[in-house]
Design a protein around this motif. Structure first.
Motif, PDB file in Angstrom:
ATOM      1  N   VAL A  63     -17.671  17.687  48.793  1.00 15.80           N
ATOM      2  CA  VAL A  63     -16.866  18.503  48.137  1.00 15.80           C
ATOM      3  C   VAL A  63     -17.260  18.271  46.640  1.00 15.80           C
ATOM      4  N   ALA A  64     -17.330  17.064  46.040  1.00 20.75           N
ATOM      5  CA  ALA A  64     -17.690  16.775  44.641  1.00 20.75           C
ATOM      6  C   ALA A  64     -18.996  17.500  44.305  1.00 20.75           C
ATOM      7  N   LEU A  65     -19.958  17.409  45.334  1.00 19.90           N
ATOM      8  CA  LEU A  65     -21.496  17.909  45.044  1.00 19.90           C
ATOM      9  C   LEU A  65     -21.178  19.454  44.763  1.00 19.90           C
ATOM     10  N   GLY A  66     -20.577  20.074  45.770  1.00 20.40           N
ATOM     11  CA  GLY A  66     -20.300  21.341  45.934  1.00 20.40           C
ATOM     12  C   GLY A  66     -19.637  21.817  44.615  1.00 20.40           C
ATOM     13  N   LEU A  67     -18.563  21.312  44.049  1.00 17.12           N
ATOM     14  CA  LEU A  67     -18.087  21.706  42.875  1.00 17.12           C
ATOM     15  C   LEU A  67     -18.853  21.254  41.668  1.00 17.12           C
ATOM     16  N   LEU A  68     -19.706  20.332  41.653  1.00 15.75           N
ATOM     17  CA  LEU A  68     -20.465  20.028  40.275  1.00 15.75           C
ATOM     18  C   LEU A  68     -21.421  21.005  40.355  1.00 15.75           C
ATOM     19  N   LEU A  69     -22.293  21.445  41.372  1.00 12.35           N
ATOM     20  CA  LEU A  69     -23.182  22.495  41.513  1.00 12.35           C
ATOM     21  C   LEU A  69     -22.715  23.938  41.089  1.00 12.35           C
ATOM     22  N   LEU A  70     -21.313  24.109  41.615  1.00 10.48           N
ATOM     23  CA  LEU A  70     -20.800  25.269  40.895  1.00 10.48           C
ATOM     24  C   LEU A  70     -20.705  25.546  39.684  1.00 10.48           C
ATOM     25  N   VAL A  71     -20.241  24.232  38.992  1.00 12.53           N
ATOM     26  CA  VAL A  71     -20.099  24.148  37.506  1.00 12.53           C
ATOM     27  C   VAL A  71     -21.204  24.129  36.810  1.00 12.53           C
ATOM     28  N   ALA A  72     -22.420  23.708  37.458  1.00 10.58           N
ATOM     29  CA  ALA A  72     -23.752  23.460  36.506  1.00 10.58           C
ATOM     30  C   ALA A  72     -24.263  24.933  36.761  1.00 10.58           C
ATOM     31  N   VAL A  73     -24.266  25.808  37.943  1.00 10.50           N
ATOM     32  CA  VAL A  73     -24.822  27.138  37.972  1.00 10.50           C
ATOM     33  C   VAL A  73     -24.348  27.868  37.051  1.00 10.50           C
ATOM     34  N   VAL A  74     -22.851  27.818  37.092  1.00 10.30           N
ATOM     35  CA  VAL A  74     -22.083  28.930  36.128  1.00 10.30           C
ATOM     36  C   VAL A  74     -22.477  28.608  34.673  1.00 10.30           C
ATOM     37  N   VAL A  75     -22.535  27.228  34.220  1.00  9.01           N
ATOM     38  CA  VAL A  75     -23.069  27.039  32.936  1.00  9.01           C
ATOM     39  C   VAL A  75     -24.624  27.580  32.576  1.00  9.01           C
ATOM     40  N   PHE A  76     -25.303  27.337  33.544  1.00 12.95           N
ATOM     41  CA  PHE A  76     -26.537  27.777  33.387  1.00 12.95           C
ATOM     42  C   PHE A  76     -26.695  29.320  33.403  1.00 12.95           C
ATOM     43  N   GLU A  77     -26.040  29.847  34.110  1.00 18.06           N
ATOM     44  CA  GLU A  77     -26.081  31.345  34.281  1.00 18.06           C
ATOM     45  C   GLU A  77     -25.565  32.005  33.105  1.00 18.06           C
ATOM     46  N   VAL A  78     -24.633  31.648  32.535  1.00 18.51           N
ATOM     47  CA  VAL A  78     -24.015  32.128  31.330  1.00 18.51           C
ATOM     48  C   VAL A  78     -25.013  31.578  30.253  1.00 18.51           C
ATOM     49  N   ASP A  79     -25.797  30.653  29.960  1.00 14.98           N
ATOM     50  CA  ASP A  79     -26.861  30.323  28.962  1.00 14.98           C
ATOM     51  C   ASP A  79     -27.789  31.484  29.035  1.00 14.98           C
ATOM     52  N   ILE A  80     -28.343  31.617  30.709  1.00 19.27           N
ATOM     53  CA  ILE A  80     -29.507  32.443  30.638  1.00 19.27           C
ATOM     54  C   ILE A  80     -29.056  33.842  30.505  1.00 19.27           C
ATOM     55  N   ARG A  81     -27.996  34.362  30.626  1.00 13.63           N
ATOM     56  CA  ARG A  81     -27.445  35.797  30.210  1.00 13.63           C
ATOM     57  C   ARG A  81     -27.527  35.777  28.835  1.00 13.63           C
ATOM     58  N   LEU A  82     -26.892  34.725  28.098  1.00 11.47           N
ATOM     59  CA  LEU A  82     -26.726  34.860  26.690  1.00 11.47           C
ATOM     60  C   LEU A  82     -28.190  34.670  25.996  1.00 11.47           C
ATOM     61  N   GLY A 110     -31.498  33.950  27.521  1.00 11.86           N
ATOM     62  CA  GLY A 110     -32.690  34.045  28.173  1.00 11.86           C
ATOM     63  C   GLY A 110     -33.315  32.821  28.414  1.00 11.86           C
ATOM     64  N   TRP A 111     -34.709  32.925  28.908  1.00 13.85           N
ATOM     65  CA  TRP A 111     -35.450  31.937  29.291  1.00 13.85           C
ATOM     66  C   TRP A 111     -37.086  32.080  28.972  1.00 13.85           C
ATOM     67  N   ARG A 112     -37.223  33.486  29.284  1.00 14.46           N
ATOM     68  CA  ARG A 112     -38.776  33.478  28.922  1.00 14.46           C
ATOM     69  C   ARG A 112     -39.493  33.382  27.781  1.00 14.46           C
ATOM     70  N   GLU A 113     -38.812  33.333  26.446  1.00 10.40           N
ATOM     71  CA  GLU A 113     -39.419  33.051  25.244  1.00 10.40           C
ATOM     72  C   GLU A 113     -39.870  31.646  25.413  1.00 10.40           C
ATOM     73  N   ARG A 114     -38.913  30.727  25.939  1.00 19.12           N
ATOM     74  CA  ARG A 114     -39.274  28.969  26.035  1.00 19.12           C
ATOM     75  C   ARG A 114     -40.188  28.907  26.898  1.00 19.12           C
TER      76      ARG A 114
END
Length: 166
Positions: free
Chosen positions: A56-75, A77-81
């Protein structure tokens, strides 16, 4: 060598990646041994409650990590880097690695919540084997294998996109 300013917050691992990509990369590396340890605890030591808490802890940590990642990518991007100082678009090998990674990551995104939610609903408290065990073992093995492949393909993408020279 000329420095390049990329959008978003720079990472802390000394690569071209953003901070969220660095965190997700480290999380993918950490998840494999923690997942293996948790499976060992339930399979060989019969520590069902510990396994449940860790999953359950791994699932929640992964959920938070993926949400933070997705927000960062949407704001930002990643292609320039990933393209580095050459600019333009990342090389085709980076795209190929991303597509392979996404196949396993998307499956994990759907499979892990199903396995966890069904386990929470169908196992007694305190946790113990029951009629749901067969379903859980079968699908949890698939989810664990998929997560390990997701980690390997994610790390491969990270290296190709943000570490390899451009």
């Amino acid at each position: 060598m000329q420095s390049v300013d990329y959008p978003g917050l720079d990472g802390f691992l000394g690569t071209r990646a953003s901070v969220s990509l660095d965190l997700l990369f480290l999380g993918m590396i950490a998840i494999v041994p923690v997942l293996a340890w948790s499976i060992y605890q339930v399979k060989y030591r019969r520590r069902y409650e510990l396994h449940k808490r860790v999953q359950v802890a791994l699932g929640l940590l992964l959920l938070v990590a993926v949400v933070v990642f997705e927000v960062d990518i949407r704001l930002h991007g990643w292609r320039e880097r990933a393209a580095g100082q050459l600019g333009g678009d990342p090389p085709q090998i980076v795209w190929n690695a991303l597509y392979i990674h996404l196949v396993f990551a998307v499956v994990a995104t759907f499979l892990w919540p199903v396995v966890i939610v069904r386990a929470l609903r169908n196992f007694p408290v305190p946790c113990a084997p029951n009629q749901h065990s067969r379903f859980h073992i079968f699908w949890a093995r698939i989810a664990a294998i998929d997560m390990m492949i997701t980690a390997v393909t994610g790390c491969t993408f990270y290296w190709l996109a943000f570490v390899s020279p451009r």
